[in-house]
Design an enzyme around this catalytic site. Structure first.
Site, mmCIF file in Angstrom:
data_model
loop_
_atom_site.group_PDB
_atom_site.id
_atom_site.type_symbol
_atom_site.label_atom_id
_atom_site.label_comp_id
_atom_site.label_asym_id
_atom_site.label_seq_id
_atom_site.Cartn_x
_atom_site.Cartn_y
_atom_site.Cartn_z
ATOM 1 N N THR A 1 -0.928 7.643 -1.125
ATOM 2 C CA THR A 1 -2.290 7.547 -1.907
ATOM 3 C C THR A 1 -3.187 6.479 -1.389
ATOM 4 O O THR A 1 -4.652 6.307 -1.467
ATOM 5 C CB THR A 1 -2.024 7.362 -3.458
ATOM 6 O OG1 THR A 1 -1.529 5.834 -3.559
ATOM 7 C CG2 THR A 1 -1.061 8.427 -4.076
ATOM 8 N N ASP B 1 3.797 -6.304 10.283
ATOM 9 C CA ASP B 1 4.905 -5.678 11.246
ATOM 10 C C ASP B 1 4.844 -6.449 12.431
ATOM 11 O O ASP B 1 5.634 -6.851 12.962
ATOM 12 C CB ASP B 1 4.569 -4.074 11.425
ATOM 13 C CG ASP B 1 5.145 -3.279 10.498
ATOM 14 O OD1 ASP B 1 5.833 -3.591 9.455
ATOM 15 O OD2 ASP B 1 4.605 -2.108 10.445
ATOM 16 N N ASP C 1 -0.462 -2.769 12.578
ATOM 17 C CA ASP C 1 0.057 -3.536 11.242
ATOM 18 C C ASP C 1 0.093 -4.816 11.293
ATOM 19 O O ASP C 1 1.095 -5.399 11.854
ATOM 20 C CB ASP C 1 1.071 -2.836 10.471
ATOM 21 C CG ASP C 1 1.410 -3.476 9.022
ATOM 22 O OD1 ASP C 1 1.883 -4.362 8.932
ATOM 23 O OD2 ASP C 1 1.426 -2.436 8.143
ATOM 24 N N ARG D 1 0.995 -1.273 0.051
ATOM 25 C CA ARG D 1 0.037 0.065 -0.025
ATOM 26 C C ARG D 1 0.714 1.272 -0.126
ATOM 27 O O ARG D 1 1.698 1.291 0.892
ATOM 28 C CB ARG D 1 -0.954 0.079 1.248
ATOM 29 C CG ARG D 1 -1.829 1.214 1.269
ATOM 30 C CD ARG D 1 -3.166 0.954 2.382
ATOM 31 N NE ARG D 1 -2.335 1.039 3.690
ATOM 32 C CZ ARG D 1 -3.319 1.053 4.664
ATOM 33 N NH1 ARG D 1 -4.643 1.196 4.456
ATOM 34 N NH2 ARG D 1 -2.712 1.046 5.817
#
Length: 209
Positions: A108, A203, A200, A104
């Site tokens: 944006t 992560d 995340d 990602r």
């Protein structure tokens, strides 16, 4: 929401609560993700078609149930999808595997493809796309787009958490692809993360936070 199944089994919800806890270690998070993926896999494959074959038990010959058709394909959206993939392969070790590399863009929030590898005969197989988070749905939509381009017609999407915004976008883009998730969380924050969420997933799984 039509086409969305929330897996509310007590064991799934218990393990998810521990995963949400920011104090859960990388090793613990990774282990729980593998365990919960196995439980979720039971649900997403609940209605697989069966046929029978003749076998001989120690006592008699019977017609016993067995899976019908070609083997499943698990399509992992890299990198976090691999955490779900491991547990699912424990349950269905003969499944084929596709890898869809997406990241990602943090400016944006759009999905950028960097890798794709899949079995050649997707049209004849059930393809289960796995990614822990359905947030903006950009990566999920792009991954399913790519798999459909390669011939997949029978797809399902499996995730740990989903945001209402992501579900709405995904279902609008791919109304023929049912979604299975352990939780529909409250919303997305300004950075496109699911809240309350669990951070995340990649992560936390790989210790890169």
């Amino acid at each position: 929401m039509q086409g969305v199944t929330v897996v509310d089994h007590p064991l799934v919800q218990h393990k998810l609560t521990i995963m949400r806890d920011k104090e859960t270690s990388t090793a613990g998070f990774r282990r729980l993700l593998r365990e919960i993926s196995l439980l979720l896999c039971y649900e997403v494959t609940r209605d697989l078609e069966l046929t029978t074959r003749k076998i001989e038990t120690p006592l008699e010959v019977i017609d016993a149930p067995t899976l019908e058709g070609k083997k499943l394909v698990f399509a992992s959206v890299l990198r976090a999808g691999n955490g779900l993939l491991d547990g699912m392969l424990d349950l269905v070790p003969a499944a084929r595997v596709a890898h869809v590399g997406m990241y990602r863009d943090h400016e944006t929030l759009q999905a950028v493809e960097y890798f794709f590898k899949a079995p050649s005969d997707l049209a004849n197989r059930l393809v289960i796309v796995v990614d822990p988070m359905l947030a903006t749905a950009n990566s999920a939509i792009a991954a399913v787009d790519k798999l459909k381009e390669r011939g997949a017609t029978n797809l399902r999407f499996l995730c740990l958490l989903a945001a209402p915004e992501g579900l709405e976008r995904f279902r609008a883009a791919h109304p023929d692809v049912p979604v299975f998730t352990a939780s529909i969380d409250r919303n997305l924050n300004e950075k496109g993360y699911i809240v309350p969420g669990l951070g995340d997933a990649g992560d936390r799984m790989y210790g890169t936070k």
